[in-house]
Motif scaffolding. Structure first.
Motif, PDB file in Angstrom:
ATOM      1  N   ALA A  51      19.957 -11.863   5.304  1.00 32.94           N
ATOM      2  CA  ALA A  51      21.285 -11.954   5.911  1.00 32.94           C
ATOM      3  C   ALA A  51      21.196 -12.585   7.300  1.00 32.94           C
ATOM      4  O   ALA A  51      22.193 -12.668   8.016  1.00 32.94           O
ATOM      5  N   GLU A  52      19.986 -13.029   7.662  1.00 34.55           N
ATOM      6  CA  GLU A  52      19.718 -13.694   8.948  1.00 34.55           C
ATOM      7  C   GLU A  52      20.011 -12.803  10.142  1.00 34.55           C
ATOM      8  O   GLU A  52      20.422 -13.273  11.203  1.00 34.55           O
ATOM      9  N   HIS A  53      19.755 -11.510   9.971  1.00 34.90           N
ATOM     10  CA  HIS A  53      19.934 -10.577  11.079  1.00 34.90           C
ATOM     11  C   HIS A  53      18.634 -10.365  11.859  1.00 34.90           C
ATOM     12  O   HIS A  53      18.668  -9.805  12.941  1.00 34.90           O
ATOM     13  N   ILE A  54      17.519 -10.798  11.295  1.00 33.17           N
ATOM     14  CA  ILE A  54      16.249 -10.708  12.007  1.00 33.17           C
ATOM     15  C   ILE A  54      15.507 -12.031  11.895  1.00 33.17           C
ATOM     16  O   ILE A  54      15.646 -12.762  10.931  1.00 33.17           O
ATOM     17  N   GLU A  55      14.729 -12.323  12.918  1.00 36.38           N
ATOM     18  CA  GLU A  55      13.987 -13.580  12.992  1.00 36.38           C
ATOM     19  C   GLU A  55      12.748 -13.553  12.104  1.00 36.38           C
ATOM     20  O   GLU A  55      12.252 -12.496  11.728  1.00 36.38           O
ATOM     21  N   ARG A  56      12.239 -14.729  11.821  1.00 34.98           N
ATOM     22  CA  ARG A  56      11.035 -14.866  11.000  1.00 34.98           C
ATOM     23  C   ARG A  56       9.856 -14.117  11.620  1.00 34.98           C
ATOM     24  O   ARG A  56       9.092 -13.453  10.919  1.00 34.98           O
ATOM     25  N   SER A  57       9.697 -14.193  12.936  1.00 35.06           N
ATOM     26  CA  SER A  57       8.587 -13.499  13.596  1.00 35.06           C
ATOM     27  C   SER A  57       8.702 -11.988  13.416  1.00 35.06           C
ATOM     28  O   SER A  57       7.698 -11.294  13.250  1.00 35.06           O
ATOM     29  N   GLU A  58       9.912 -11.479  13.403  1.00 39.85           N
ATOM     30  CA  GLU A  58      10.128 -10.047  13.210  1.00 39.85           C
ATOM     31  C   GLU A  58       9.788  -9.624  11.784  1.00 39.85           C
ATOM     32  O   GLU A  58       9.215  -8.556  11.562  1.00 39.85           O
TER      33      GLU A  58
END
Length: 68
Positions: A51-58
């Protein structure tokens, strides 16, 4: 036969945190669809990531933490 091979490839990629990992790259595959349809609280980060609520690094941090 080809579909089984593709599913096996996706599952193998999920075990490795390389650039072509479908989970990290938000690709929709059969195994990923299964994870997204699973309501387990441990998989909430997958839903948040798609849902694009967190970044790839996260997502990488969360995946590595769960692997340990």
């Amino acid at each position: 036969m080809g579909m089984v091979r593709e599913i096996n490839n996706v599952l193998a990629d999920l075990k490795e945190w390389k650039e072509k990992n479908d989970l990290i790259n938000c690709k929709f595959t059969l195994p990923i669809s299964y994870l997204l349809n699973n309501k387990d609280e441990e998989l909430d980060f997958v839903h948040e990531h798609y849902a694009e609520h967190i970044e790839r690094s996260e997502i990488l941090k969360k995946l590595l933490k769960q692997a340990l």
